[in-house]
Design a protein around this motif. Structure first.
Motif, short mmCIF file in Angstrom:
data_model
loop_
_atom_site.label_atom_id
_atom_site.label_comp_id
_atom_site.label_asym_id
_atom_site.label_seq_id
_atom_site.Cartn_x
_atom_site.Cartn_y
_atom_site.Cartn_z
N GLU A 226 3.54 6.17 6.02
CA GLU A 226 4.54 6.28 4.95
C GLU A 226 5.92 6.60 5.52
N ARG A 227 5.96 7.48 6.51
CA ARG A 227 7.25 7.81 7.13
C ARG A 227 7.82 6.61 7.88
N ASN A 228 6.93 5.85 8.51
CA ASN A 228 7.41 4.66 9.22
C ASN A 228 7.99 3.64 8.25
N ARG A 229 7.37 3.51 7.08
CA ARG A 229 7.94 2.59 6.07
C ARG A 229 9.32 3.07 5.62
N GLN A 230 9.47 4.38 5.49
CA GLN A 230 10.79 4.91 5.13
C GLN A 230 11.81 4.61 6.23
N HIS A 231 11.40 4.78 7.50
CA HIS A 231 12.30 4.48 8.60
C HIS A 231 12.71 3.01 8.60
N LEU A 232 11.76 2.13 8.31
CA LEU A 232 12.08 0.70 8.26
C LEU A 232 13.06 0.40 7.14
N ALA A 233 12.83 1.03 5.98
CA ALA A 233 13.73 0.79 4.85
C ALA A 233 15.13 1.32 5.14
N GLU A 234 15.21 2.51 5.73
CA GLU A 234 16.51 3.09 6.04
C GLU A 234 17.25 2.27 7.10
N ALA A 235 16.52 1.68 8.05
CA ALA A 235 17.15 0.87 9.10
C ALA A 235 17.47 -0.53 8.62
N GLY A 236 17.00 -0.90 7.42
CA GLY A 236 17.28 -2.24 6.90
C GLY A 236 16.43 -3.30 7.57
N VAL A 237 15.20 -2.96 7.97
CA VAL A 237 14.29 -3.91 8.63
C VAL A 237 13.24 -4.36 7.59
N PRO A 238 13.30 -5.60 7.11
CA PRO A 238 12.33 -6.07 6.10
C PRO A 238 11.02 -6.50 6.74
N ALA A 239 10.35 -5.59 7.41
CA ALA A 239 9.09 -5.91 8.10
C ALA A 239 7.93 -5.21 7.40
N THR A 240 6.80 -5.90 7.31
CA THR A 240 5.59 -5.33 6.73
C THR A 240 4.91 -4.43 7.76
N LEU A 241 4.37 -3.28 7.32
CA LEU A 241 3.66 -2.37 8.20
C LEU A 241 2.18 -2.39 7.84
N ILE A 242 1.34 -2.65 8.85
CA ILE A 242 -0.11 -2.73 8.64
C ILE A 242 -0.79 -1.75 9.59
N PRO A 243 -1.42 -0.67 9.08
CA PRO A 243 -2.16 0.25 9.95
C PRO A 243 -3.51 -0.36 10.32
N VAL A 244 -3.91 -0.25 11.59
CA VAL A 244 -5.19 -0.80 12.04
C VAL A 244 -5.79 0.13 13.08
N SER A 245 -7.10 -0.11 13.33
CA SER A 245 -7.82 0.58 14.39
C SER A 245 -8.66 -0.44 15.13
#
Length: 618
Positions: A226-245
């Motif tokens: 969730e924090r990474n998505r906030q960082h992406l939004a604040e930086a203006g990066v329209p990239a999808t984030l997918i958590p995986v293992s």
């Protein structure tokens, strides 16, 4: 299906050709070939030890990329479909001077087969590479359905430098990637370097996915996501984030556990890759063409904007501006002429006054020395020695005065020339003033004054007069005592009076001689002063006339040059005005066509991006 975006891409290529940009044309051609290729090239990037190689292995469920063992990944790894497992080290020939590395023809790449158990050594750059060759990468072929559908995975060496990643991508995929996966593990949030990397990649890769790996190692990976998505939004990066293992994915594949596979997050990632593969010829291609259009138009418009701004600046500084500049130069030269004339006149006037004061002070010192000397000295005895001293002192005074005149004249010339410093060259006149060789001969001759001498006859006569009076006075006094008038006492007293008269007369004659000599020397020094001052004035006036003539001629030359420069500028401005206007029309027409190409590319997806700034900024 590819007709619309392909037409736009071909129009971009024609625009590059029209602008004479072969480098951009080569890039567009590579992008065209890439978009027409049915395979989906996926570039996996990220900092070291983020799980990139394990991610690729988990996607295809095969140990394609070596992991662990403390090995350093040096070469990129390209994983594609093959009927049987194969591995090779592909190496391009050395690039020719001026030939970009990323434009190497795939046909020219030399492939060296390596055993499957040597893949780790090949990735580490230990086997398969020829010394002196060009960029290399490891190519692995595996019989996997996902790869057979057209998916190509590229594992890059771990790095936090954007330039290094770009170089690796150009080696692994001569054209640009279709999809970029940035891998960052769940043990921390996205770093500033990773965000900067994403911003850089988004400029050339419109399809970027952030993969948050190793969720099995962190209990609160959802908070990190969730924090990474906030960082992406604040930086203006329209990239999808997918958590995986990757660990859960491989364990689920080994146990055929669908629930564990869903928990690993890979179904969402694989579904995204499949959508990208299915939509490459349409959606991805349109977005890629938009990015290419923006890049090409920006690079083509930049020199046009600069040239148009230069043209407009030249128009603002056209004939009228140059006319005003030339008029200002004329006015400045007129003021300069007034300044240097006033400077020359004032300095020469001060020089003459200073020279007169200096010589007057030196002669006064000489006269004071003369007075002190002849207050005690007898001219009859000291005249010859004194005459040599006086002549030597006067010559020294004249030389010192002339030396000061020379220094001051040189200083005045430089002071006047300083008014012409703005014209940028040496304006001192070619002249030199030296000490006259015959300065001693110019001095008036010192005439020996007429000095009264105290002769023996004069002394005898003076003594007789003084002794007679004393003898008579004391003789009359002794007659009262009954002594005769002439007696030994009166005779002795008369002798004393005679000696005193001689001494008094001698002192008076000495003072008259001293006064006569002082007066004569005073007249001689005055004559010396008048003659030397006249010579100094004549020399200063000659210097003044020489400087006046020199700087007057220089002013006339400068004025003629300024006027001629103005005339030439006026003629050139009249000639260039029409050419500049024609060139401005051509530039604006090209800018309009570039804007049309950019607008056509933006309409491919039905959504508008931020408009490009094609006009020059004020």
């Amino acid at each position: 299906m590819a007709g619309i975006w392909l037409d736009v891409l071909d129009e971009i290529a024609r625009t590059c050709t029209a602008h004479g940009r072969g480098d951009l044309l080569q890039t567009v051609r590579q992008k065209r070939a890439q978009l027409l290729d049915p395979t989906l090239r996926v570039l996996v990037i990220g900092e070291p030890n983020q799980g990139k190689s394990q991610l690729i292995n988990a996607i295809i469920n095969a140990p394609a990329c070596p992991v662990g063992d403390g090995r350093t990944t040096v070469l990129p790894t390209v994983v594609r479909h093959a009927e049987a497992p194969t591995a090779a080290v592909a190496q391009a020939p050395p690039p020719a001077p001026g030939h970009p590395t990323g434009t190497v023809d795939a046909v020219a790449v030399e492939r060296t087969p390596v055993a499957l158990n040597q893949v780790a050594a090949g990735v580490a750059g230990l086997v398969g590479r020829r010394p002196g060759g060009g960029p290399a990468y490891v190519e692995i072929g595996l019989p996997r359905a996902l790869l057979g559908a057209g998916l190509v995975l590229v594992d890059t060496p771990g790095t936090d430098e954007v330039t290094s990643i770009g170089a690796a991508a150009s080696v692994a995929a001569p054209a640009r990637a279709d999809t970029v996966l940035l891998v960052s593990d769940s043990t921390r949030e996205l770093s500033v370097a990773e965000l900067n990397m994403l911003l850089h990649i988004m400029r050339s890769h419109p399809n970027v996915v952030v993969v948050q790996s190793k969720t099995d190692l962190v209990a609160d990976w959802r908070t990190v996501a969730e924090r990474n998505r906030q960082h992406l939004a604040e930086a203006g990066v329209p990239a999808t984030l997918i958590p995986v293992s990757a660990a859960l994915r491989l364990r689920a594949a080994a146990a055929d556990d669908r629930g564990l596979n869903a928990e690993s997050g890979f179904p969402a990632l694989i579904a995204r890759l499949q959508r990208d593969l299915a939509g490459k010829a349409d959606h991805l291609a349109r977005a890629a063409v938009q990015t290419v259009a923006r890049t090409v138009v920006e690079q083509l418009a930049a020199p046009l904007r600069a040239e148009l701004a230069t043209q407009e600046a030249e128009e603002q500084s056209g004939p009228i501006s140059r006319l005003h500049a030339a008029q200002r130069e004329v006015d400045e030269l007129r003021r300069c002429s007034t300044r240097w004339q006033n400077t020359l006149t004032d300095e020469i006037t001060d020089l003459l006054a200073d020279l007169e004061y200096d010589l007057r002070d030196r002669t006064r010192q000489i006269l004071r020395a003369v007075d002190e000397a002849f207050d005690t000295a007898d001219p009859l005895v000291a005249w010859d020695t004194f005459q040599d001293w006086l002549e030597r002192s006067l010559v020294e005074a004249a030389e010192a005065n002339h030396e000061w005149l020379i220094q001051r004249c040189d200083w005045i010339a430089r002071r006047v020339a300083a008014n012409f410093d703005r014209y940028g060259y040496d304006v001192l006149p070619p002249w030199s003033m030296t000490m006259p060789d015959d300065i001693g001969e110019r001095l008036p001759e010192l005439q020996r004054p007429t000095i009264d001498r105290f002769t023996t006859g004069q002394k005898l006569f003076t003594g007789m007069k003084g002794s007679y009076g004393g003898m008579l006075m004391f003789g009359l006094a002794t007659t009262l005592a009954g002594m005769p008038m002439i007696n030994p006492v009166s005779v002795g007293i008369g002798a004393l009076f005679g000696g005193k008269s001689i001494r008094d007369e001698s002192k008076q004659l000495l003072r008259r001689r001293q006064a006569t000599v002082k007066t004569a020397i005073q007249r001689h020094v005055d004559d010396f002063f008048v003659r030397i001052i006249r010579d100094c004035r004549d020399a200063a006036r000659q210097v003044q006339r020489m400087l006046r003539d020199h700087f007057t001629g220089l002013t006339e030359e400068l004025q003629e040059a300024i006027v001629q420069s103005f005339r030439s500028a006026k003629q050139e401005a009249d000639t260039d005005a029409s050419l500049r206007e024609q060139r401005q029309r051509e530039i604006r027409l090209k800018m309009t066509r570039l804007a049309a190409v950019y607008e056509q590319a933006q309409q491919l997806t039905g959504a508008r991006s931020a408009p490009l700034l094609l006009e020059p900024q004020a």
